[in-house]
Design a protein around this motif. Structure first.
Motif, PDB file in Angstrom:
ATOM      1  N   THR A 204       0.803  -1.227   0.000  1.00 40.35           N
ATOM      2  CA  THR A 204       0.000   0.000   0.000  1.00 40.35           C
ATOM      3  C   THR A 204       0.837   1.279   0.000  1.00 40.35           C
ATOM      4  O   THR A 204       0.276   2.365   0.048  1.00 40.35           O
ATOM      5  N   SER A 205       2.171   1.152  -0.073  1.00 43.97           N
ATOM      6  CA  SER A 205       3.041   2.324   0.037  1.00 43.97           C
ATOM      7  C   SER A 205       2.683   3.414  -0.969  1.00 43.97           C
ATOM      8  O   SER A 205       2.634   4.591  -0.631  1.00 43.97           O
ATOM      9  N   GLY A 206       2.427   3.004  -2.207  1.00 45.84           N
ATOM     10  CA  GLY A 206       2.152   3.983  -3.246  1.00 45.84           C
ATOM     11  C   GLY A 206       0.694   4.063  -3.648  1.00 45.84           C
ATOM     12  O   GLY A 206       0.362   4.691  -4.665  1.00 45.84           O
ATOM     13  N   LEU A 207      -0.174   3.439  -2.859  1.00 45.19           N
ATOM     14  CA  LEU A 207      -1.600   3.442  -3.174  1.00 45.19           C
ATOM     15  C   LEU A 207      -2.347   4.488  -2.364  1.00 45.19           C
ATOM     16  O   LEU A 207      -1.999   4.763  -1.216  1.00 45.19           O
ATOM     17  N   THR A 208      -3.379   5.037  -2.964  1.00 46.96           N
ATOM     18  CA  THR A 208      -4.294   5.869  -2.180  1.00 46.96           C
ATOM     19  C   THR A 208      -5.161   4.933  -1.346  1.00 46.96           C
ATOM     20  O   THR A 208      -5.245   3.730  -1.611  1.00 46.96           O
ATOM     21  N   PHE A 209      -5.813   5.488  -0.348  1.00 46.90           N
ATOM     22  CA  PHE A 209      -6.702   4.673   0.470  1.00 46.90           C
ATOM     23  C   PHE A 209      -7.793   4.060  -0.395  1.00 46.90           C
ATOM     24  O   PHE A 209      -8.097   2.864  -0.291  1.00 46.90           O
ATOM     25  N   GLU A 210      -8.371   4.851  -1.274  1.00 49.51           N
ATOM     26  CA  GLU A 210      -9.425   4.353  -2.154  1.00 49.51           C
ATOM     27  C   GLU A 210      -8.900   3.235  -3.048  1.00 49.51           C
ATOM     28  O   GLU A 210      -9.599   2.257  -3.330  1.00 49.51           O
ATOM     29  N   GLY A 211      -7.639   3.367  -3.458  1.00 51.94           N
ATOM     30  CA  GLY A 211      -7.043   2.361  -4.325  1.00 51.94           C
ATOM     31  C   GLY A 211      -6.939   1.005  -3.662  1.00 51.94           C
ATOM     32  O   GLY A 211      -7.280  -0.019  -4.263  1.00 51.94           O
ATOM     33  N   GLN A 212      -6.467   0.982  -2.417  1.00 49.91           N
ATOM     34  CA  GLN A 212      -6.307  -0.311  -1.750  1.00 49.91           C
ATOM     35  C   GLN A 212      -7.648  -0.926  -1.383  1.00 49.91           C
ATOM     36  O   GLN A 212      -7.814  -2.150  -1.415  1.00 49.91           O
ATOM     37  N   VAL A 213      -8.623  -0.085  -1.067  1.00 48.86           N
ATOM     38  CA  VAL A 213      -9.962  -0.600  -0.789  1.00 48.86           C
ATOM     39  C   VAL A 213     -10.564  -1.202  -2.062  1.00 48.86           C
ATOM     40  O   VAL A 213     -11.128  -2.303  -2.044  1.00 48.86           O
ATOM     41  N   SER A 214     -10.426  -0.503  -3.157  1.00 47.49           N
ATOM     42  CA  SER A 214     -11.025  -0.940  -4.417  1.00 47.49           C
ATOM     43  C   SER A 214     -10.471  -2.272  -4.886  1.00 47.49           C
ATOM     44  O   SER A 214     -11.210  -3.110  -5.420  1.00 47.49           O
ATOM     45  N   ILE A 215      -9.163  -2.483  -4.704  1.00 45.93           N
ATOM     46  CA  ILE A 215      -8.562  -3.753  -5.129  1.00 45.93           C
ATOM     47  C   ILE A 215      -9.258  -4.920  -4.448  1.00 45.93           C
ATOM     48  O   ILE A 215      -9.643  -5.907  -5.083  1.00 45.93           O
ATOM     49  N   ILE A 216      -9.435  -4.811  -3.131  1.00 50.90           N
ATOM     50  CA  ILE A 216     -10.033  -5.909  -2.372  1.00 50.90           C
ATOM     51  C   ILE A 216     -11.512  -6.084  -2.717  1.00 50.90           C
ATOM     52  O   ILE A 216     -11.986  -7.200  -2.963  1.00 50.90           O
ATOM     53  N   VAL A 217     -12.240  -4.972  -2.741  1.00 49.67           N
ATOM     54  CA  VAL A 217     -13.673  -5.047  -3.026  1.00 49.67           C
ATOM     55  C   VAL A 217     -13.921  -5.651  -4.413  1.00 49.67           C
ATOM     56  O   VAL A 217     -14.803  -6.507  -4.582  1.00 49.67           O
ATOM     57  N   GLU A 218     -13.154  -5.226  -5.409  1.00 50.46           N
ATOM     58  CA  GLU A 218     -13.339  -5.728  -6.763  1.00 50.46           C
ATOM     59  C   GLU A 218     -13.019  -7.216  -6.864  1.00 50.46           C
ATOM     60  O   GLU A 218     -13.711  -7.976  -7.557  1.00 50.46           O
ATOM     61  N   ARG A 219     -11.951  -7.649  -6.157  1.00 49.12           N
ATOM     62  CA  ARG A 219     -11.596  -9.078  -6.172  1.00 49.12           C
ATOM     63  C   ARG A 219     -12.734  -9.912  -5.587  1.00 49.12           C
ATOM     64  O   ARG A 219     -13.128 -10.948  -6.137  1.00 49.12           O
ATOM     65  N   VAL A 220     -13.278  -9.465  -4.456  1.00 53.65           N
ATOM     66  CA  VAL A 220     -14.334 -10.217  -3.795  1.00 53.65           C
ATOM     67  C   VAL A 220     -15.604 -10.227  -4.632  1.00 53.65           C
ATOM     68  O   VAL A 220     -16.217 -11.294  -4.841  1.00 53.65           O
ATOM     69  N   ARG A 221     -16.016  -9.073  -5.101  1.00 53.97           N
ATOM     70  CA  ARG A 221     -17.248  -8.998  -5.890  1.00 53.97           C
ATOM     71  C   ARG A 221     -17.164  -9.835  -7.159  1.00 53.97           C
ATOM     72  O   ARG A 221     -18.128 -10.519  -7.547  1.00 53.97           O
ATOM     73  N   LYS A 222     -16.021  -9.814  -7.811  1.00 53.17           N
ATOM     74  CA  LYS A 222     -15.850 -10.598  -9.043  1.00 53.17           C
ATOM     75  C   LYS A 222     -15.966 -12.081  -8.749  1.00 53.17           C
ATOM     76  O   LYS A 222     -16.628 -12.833  -9.491  1.00 53.17           O
ATOM     77  N   ALA A 223     -15.341 -12.527  -7.659  1.00 57.31           N
ATOM     78  CA  ALA A 223     -15.380 -13.949  -7.304  1.00 57.31           C
ATOM     79  C   ALA A 223     -16.799 -14.366  -6.908  1.00 57.31           C
ATOM     80  O   ALA A 223     -17.272 -15.441  -7.287  1.00 57.31           O
TER      81      ALA A 223
END
Length: 228
Positions: A204-223
């Motif tokens: 998460t060093s170079g990610l915005t807060f929204e960016g790191q949240v979105s990665i997880i949410v998108e992975r879960v929703r897609k699965a």
């Protein structure tokens, strides 16, 4: 323990201190509409209560008896109370930050809290976060993530968090404390901090807060969307 609902799933988020686990997990849970369980807050609460009572980490029998008698409650949103007390502000203080690893590494403390964490997480779908969620507490979690970040980035985040809560914070002291916690958490014999082999690591060093949240949410929703 009763079987969980048929549509039940666990999102386990582990990671180093200051990597953004708590805020990320809380927001992910809100986006997914499921429970958020901050297990790190439980260890912080134990630390605060032990410090309040003058119990030192070496007093193992006294700590064992004390922790075994605590009454933990979590509401539908995952808000925790212990013996009827909401300690959400107190557990983020500098003294707790400095001491939490020493109390969390005590086997009897973890043995007392893990069944409570499992019971809460199995009642309904949940985002659970801490240091051993995917390796020890919920090894069969459907989704596993491990958050990391550089020590310098984590120290800046922790200073901001402490200042927001009204606590004094020195960057160099916080950086030193984080490094010491990393070493203690990774080196402890009981439930050490480690990335599960099947967990996805997110730096998460170079990610915005929204960016790191979105990665997880998108992975879960897609699965979930592609599940039969």
């Amino acid at each position: 323990m009763p079987n969980p609902p048929s549509d039940h799933y666990i999102v386990a988020i582990d990671g180093v201190s200051g990597s953004g686990k708590s805020s990320t997990a809380r927001t992910v849970a809100q986006r997914l509409g499921i429970l958020h369980l901050d297990t790190g807050a439980m260890y912080r609460a134990v630390t605060y209560l032990c410090l309040e009572r003058g119990l030192k980490p070496a007093q193992l029998p006294e700590i064992h008896d004390f922790v075994a008698g605590l009454d933990w409650r979590a509401d539908a949103s995952g808000n925790l109370t212990v013996d009827g007390r909401d300690l959400s502000r107190e557990i983020r203080s500098a003294p707790v930050n400095a001491a939490v690893s020493d109390y969390a590494r005590i086997p009897s403390v973890r043995e007392a809290l893990v069944p409570v964490q499992r019971a809460i997480g199995m009642r309904q779908s949940a985002v659970v976060e801490g240091r051993d969620m995917a390796t020890v507490v919920f090894p069969d979690a459907r989704f596993k993530f491990f958050l990391s970040a550089s020590p310098e980035v984590r120290a800046k985040r922790r200073v901001l968090e402490l200042q927001t809560l009204g606590h004094a914070a020195d960057y160099h002291d916080v950086l030193k404390n984080l490094s010491e916690r990393d070493e203690k958490d990774s080196g402890r014999a009981h439930s050490p901090l480690a990335k599960a082999q099947d967990a996805e690591e997110i730096d998460t060093s170079g990610l915005t807060f929204e960016g790191q949240v979105s990665i997880i949410v998108e992975r879960v929703r897609k699965a979930l969307a592609s599940a039969p």
